[in-house]
Design an enzyme around this catalytic site. Structure first.
Site, mmCIF file in Angstrom:
data_model
loop_
_atom_site.group_PDB
_atom_site.id
_atom_site.type_symbol
_atom_site.label_atom_id
_atom_site.label_comp_id
_atom_site.label_asym_id
_atom_site.label_seq_id
_atom_site.Cartn_x
_atom_site.Cartn_y
_atom_site.Cartn_z
ATOM 1 N N CYS A 91 4.755 10.983 -7.475
ATOM 2 C CA CYS A 91 5.847 11.916 -7.763
ATOM 3 C C CYS A 91 5.849 13.106 -6.805
ATOM 4 C CB CYS A 91 5.717 12.406 -9.204
ATOM 5 S SG CYS A 91 6.923 13.676 -9.648
ATOM 6 N N THR B 257 7.764 13.545 -18.418
ATOM 7 C CA THR B 257 7.658 13.654 -16.971
ATOM 8 C C THR B 257 6.363 14.339 -16.549
ATOM 9 O OG1 THR B 257 8.846 15.766 -17.023
ATOM 10 C CG2 THR B 257 10.168 13.771 -16.725
ATOM 11 N N VAL B 258 6.052 14.227 -15.261
ATOM 12 C CA VAL B 258 5.012 15.009 -14.616
ATOM 13 C C VAL B 258 5.680 15.829 -13.514
ATOM 14 C CG1 VAL B 258 3.079 13.483 -15.109
ATOM 15 C CG2 VAL B 258 4.470 13.046 -13.081
ATOM 16 N N GLU C 72 8.137 22.112 -15.511
ATOM 17 C CA GLU C 72 9.091 22.233 -14.409
ATOM 18 C C GLU C 72 8.307 22.541 -13.136
ATOM 19 O OE1 GLU C 72 11.441 22.384 -11.630
ATOM 20 O OE2 GLU C 72 12.404 21.854 -13.539
ATOM 21 N N SER C 73 8.356 21.636 -12.177
ATOM 22 C CA SER C 73 7.518 21.774 -10.983
ATOM 23 C C SER C 73 7.804 23.060 -10.217
ATOM 24 C CB SER C 73 7.698 20.570 -10.061
ATOM 25 O OG SER C 73 8.998 20.525 -9.508
ATOM 26 N N TYR D 137 17.062 10.463 -4.462
ATOM 27 C CA TYR D 137 17.139 9.857 -5.800
ATOM 28 C C TYR D 137 18.587 9.547 -6.169
ATOM 29 C CZ TYR D 137 12.232 10.832 -6.536
ATOM 30 O OH TYR D 137 10.867 10.834 -6.419
#
Length: 313
Positions: free
Chosen positions: A57, A125-126, A141-142, A188
């Site tokens: 990811c 998610t990650v 949230e990245s 994506y």
């Protein structure tokens, strides 16, 4: 995904679609902050927080990069899921490069979400930043986690590096706002498009943005904003390093290889060679993970190439 805390359907890459059949990404559900003084309830403390990531990811890889750059390895522990996207999503196991979950002893990532919120509805998610003390998710949230790791741990981090300096924040935010929809998420949008029109629009965005970035870096600068590495570079790098290995073939972003952009190629090498960064890139996981997506590759056959030996991968 999870509905009211129950796993209800096999994992599928398309989260939602717009009126053109374009891919729409889920909004993150946990948005708390870690601060040096703990004013938001999560104080910076060594050994208190845990990061759940996947090497496949790009969003999770951002956080691994910042953890390395800020020398937080002894402050924040990490679990790495296996690369394959299975029917129940991310799985912990013994695949080389992956780990078991030694904090919550979960088998699946979605169990981390229901431990934090037994009635959670959404995708598991990650990355996830977990608080061991209160037993909950701080943030998933990245973009938030990158900034938490950059400034939220105060003297526990290496503050000789600031990836979001005040003097450059407006420029960083501007670059992020440009690069994210066109390129980071653009690949994506192309890969998970459900109509020819939405795919073509995303494809055009991806390669128009790459051309702009190639032009920007062709003046010989080291990084997007000059001599200083910033979070904008972190966000760009994780997409560039996956371009040939995953997006070119599986996502049909196949107009150019990375090496056809000389300035971007040198830039990618430069960041990859920064201390600790190479250890955050696992090309085997990246290929295994993307090519395990049944909706795009139902046979599960993983390509032998590409040859990335020139990058040292």
């Amino acid at each position: 995904m999870l509905v009211n805390g129950k796993w209800t359907a096999n994992w599928h890459p398309v989260q939602a679609v717009d009126e053109k059949g374009g891919f729409v990404r889920q909004t993150s559900g946990f948005r708390h902050q870690v601060t040096p003084d703990g004013e938001q309830g999560f104080p910076a403390q060594a050994g208190r927080y845990h990061l759940y990531v996947a090497y496949i990811c790009p969003w999770a890889s951002r956080t691994l990069m910042v953890r390395k750059l800020k020398k937080l390895e002894e402050v924040i522990s990490v679990s790495v899921v296996e690369p394959w996207l299975l029917d129940e999503g991310w799985h912990f196991g013994d695949t080389p490069g992956a780990t078991r979950d030694d904090v919550n002893h979960a088998e699946w990532m979605h169990q981390i979400y229901t431990k934090a919120d037994p009635h959670y509805t959404g995708r598991a998610t990650v990355p996830v930043l977990w608080d061991k003390k209160t037993g909950t998710i701080v943030n998933n949230e990245s973009a938030d986690i990158v900034r938490i790791l950059n400034s939220g741990f105060g003297e526990l981090a290496d503050n000789t590096i600031d990836l979001y300096p005040e003097a450059l924040r407006a420029e960083i935010d501007g670059l992020n706002a440009e690069i994210y929809p066109a390129l980071n998420n653009g690949v994506y949008r192309a890969g998970f498009a459900t109509t020819q029109l939405s795919y073509q629009e995303a494809f055009n965005d991806v390669f128009a943005e790459l051309a702009k970035l190639e032009q920007r870096l062709s003046d010989g600068r080291d990084y997007l904003l000059g001599s200083a590495l910033t979070e904008a570079d972190i966000r760009l790098f994780v997409t560039l390093i996956r371009l040939d290995a995953a997006y070119y073939g599986l996502f049909k972003c196949n107009q150019h290889h990375l090496a056809e952009y000389p300035a971007l190629y040198r830039y990618t090498q430069r960041i990859l060679n920064l201390p600790g960064i190479r250890s955050t890139v696992n090309i085997d996981h990246i290929k295994q993970g993307y090519y395990s997506i049944k909706a795009l590759n139902p046979t599960g056959i993983m390509p032998v190439g590409p040859d990335l030996s020139a990058l040292g991968l």
